[in-house]
Design an enzyme around this catalytic site. Sequence first.
Site, PDB file in Angstrom:
ATOM      1  N   TYR A   1       0.820  -1.220   0.000  1.00 54.72           N
ATOM      2  CA  TYR A   1       0.000   0.000   0.000  1.00 54.72           C
ATOM      3  C   TYR A   1       0.850   1.264   0.000  1.00 54.72           C
ATOM      4  CZ  TYR A   1      -4.798  -1.684   0.825  1.00 54.72           C
ATOM      5  OH  TYR A   1      -6.044  -2.228   0.715  1.00 54.72           O
TER       6      TYR A   1
ATOM      7  N   LYS B   1       2.745 -15.143   3.138  1.00 56.94           N
ATOM      8  CA  LYS B   1       2.916 -15.868   1.877  1.00 56.94           C
ATOM      9  C   LYS B   1       4.402 -16.153   1.753  1.00 56.94           C
ATOM     10  CE  LYS B   1       1.305 -17.602  -1.982  1.00 56.94           C
ATOM     11  NZ  LYS B   1       0.347 -18.723  -2.085  1.00 56.94           N
TER      12      LYS B   1
ATOM     13  N   ASP C   1      -3.499 -17.966   1.217  1.00 54.83           N
ATOM     14  CA  ASP C   1      -4.512 -18.679   0.415  1.00 54.83           C
ATOM     15  C   ASP C   1      -5.214 -19.734   1.271  1.00 54.83           C
ATOM     16  OD1 ASP C   1      -2.044 -19.968   0.516  1.00 54.83           O
ATOM     17  OD2 ASP C   1      -2.162 -20.782  -1.513  1.00 54.83           O
TER      18      ASP C   1
ATOM     19  N   ASP D   1      -6.584  -6.521   4.362  1.00 51.96           N
ATOM     20  CA  ASP D   1      -7.709  -5.871   3.668  1.00 51.96           C
ATOM     21  C   ASP D   1      -8.658  -6.938   3.145  1.00 51.96           C
ATOM     22  OD1 ASP D   1      -9.205  -3.838   2.327  1.00 51.96           O
ATOM     23  OD2 ASP D   1      -8.184  -4.368   0.458  1.00 51.96           O
TER      24      ASP D   1
ATOM     25  N   ASP E   1     -12.533  -8.412   4.961  1.00 54.64           N
ATOM     26  CA  ASP E   1     -13.830  -8.399   4.272  1.00 54.64           C
ATOM     27  C   ASP E   1     -14.453  -9.795   4.298  1.00 54.64           C
ATOM     28  OD1 ASP E   1     -13.723  -5.706   3.555  1.00 54.64           O
ATOM     29  OD2 ASP E   1     -14.408  -6.099   1.498  1.00 54.64           O
TER      30      ASP E   1
HETATM   31  C1  IPM Z   1     -10.489  -0.684   3.945  1.00 54.88           C
HETATM   32  C2  IPM Z   1     -10.706  -0.125   2.562  1.00 54.88           C
HETATM   33  C3  IPM Z   1      -9.514   0.766   2.202  1.00 54.88           C
HETATM   34  C4  IPM Z   1      -8.293  -0.127   2.162  1.00 54.88           C
HETATM   35  C5  IPM Z   1      -9.656   1.572   0.909  1.00 54.88           C
HETATM   36  C6  IPM Z   1     -10.906   2.421   0.914  1.00 54.88           C
HETATM   37  C7  IPM Z   1      -8.457   2.420   0.654  1.00 54.88           C
HETATM   38  O1  IPM Z   1     -10.913  -1.141   1.643  1.00 54.88           O
HETATM   39  O2  IPM Z   1     -10.374   0.107   4.896  1.00 54.88           O
HETATM   40  O3  IPM Z   1     -10.450  -1.896   4.079  1.00 54.88           O
HETATM   41  O4  IPM Z   1      -8.004  -0.760   1.138  1.00 54.88           O
HETATM   42  O5  IPM Z   1      -7.609  -0.196   3.181  1.00 54.88           O
HETATM   43 MG    MG Z   2     -11.037  -3.067   2.524  1.00 52.26          MG
END
Ligand code: IPM
Ligand code: MG
Length: 365
Positions: free
Chosen positions: A135, A190, A222, A246, A250
């Site tokens: 990042y 990884k 993975d 990230d 999710d």
């Molecule tokens: C998160 C989001 C951010 C990230 C984006 C909006 C930059 O997806 O906070 O998880 O990738 O960190």
């Molecule tokens: Mg995110």
Amino acid sequence: MKIAVLPGDGIGTEIVAEAVKVLNVLDLKFEMETALVGGAAYEAHGHPLPEATLKLAKEADAVLFGAVGDWKYDKLERALRPEQAILGLRKNLGLFANFRPAICYEQLVAASSLKPELISGLDILIIRELTGDIYFGAPRGRRTAVDGHFPGAEEAFDTMRYSRPEIERIAHVAFQAARKRSKRVTSVDKANVLETFQFWKDVVTEVGKEYPDVELDHMYVDNAAMQLVKAPKKFDVVVTGNMFGDILSDEAAMLTGSIGMLPSASLNASNQGLYEPSHGSAPDIAGKGIANPLATILSAAMMLRFSLNQASAADRIESAVKDVLASGLRTADIHSDGTTKVGTKQMGDAVVSALTTITKKTTKS
Ligand code: IPM
Ligand code: MG
């Protein structure tokens, strides 16, 4: 207690308004100041993170953040896109430790796409490193390839990198968090392919020696993605880098039924923090008054606990949310047969009234 309120874009303004409403019925005194961030700030000031917004955030004890982003900004140059606001805040405030709990509320077991027995009682904590990795690694850009599979072709590149202190400090955060839970840490890497993550694994292992009471295991990313849907309850604290975190956070969020339920905290070395829902700005439902404000309300609770030293107020908000769910109220994202569908404001109001009842009871006893 100084709070910078940054609602941002899309549903950000709607959900943050509900969290502010909840904070305002607590018997505490806050100094809250609101500023533009993300696309909203770009429209008004030509930059997603204006100087004034950054200054406000830096001077506050905590930042309550909504969400940023909209597809309509996809064509802007990267530096001006709404997402740069949150990345800039993380970097400028040094918010390296990102806590993303994935808790399955008993009342919402049916809202998950997984079988109830797999997720009932789920309580995992993803700790994502937030200011390093691909990042933020330099160099990055576009150029003409001089080597590789297609010399002479146009190419783009980013750099994955981690320094020893960056890994050490997030590892300490993870081991310390595990001590307060079930004393297990899974470090996700990884290492079989990437030198950055072999280094990650080595350093986490070294730090782990200082925590002999905490069990450490390592998992390739993975496999971790697979195990998260196969047997999520095997995890407790998961620590990983910025990009893997990230993605996995999710995935973990969705196990619980709805990403609309999950708060997050991003802390720096002095416990100053930014608190935001784990979900995004959801431009498709913005302005409709149907977004779930609970992740933001629960983020405000995390803010009280981690940055403002008000654990009992945080407990009360969390209990109020549970009471509201138990009463059967649901926003569209968590709605199922036999429950009552409500909008953003009604959900916020319900939390306010549950919280008022709880506060009355606690002051009496
Ligand atoms: C998160 C989001 C951010 C990230 C984006 C909006 C930059 O997806 O906070 O998880 O990738 O960190
Ligand atoms: Mg995110």
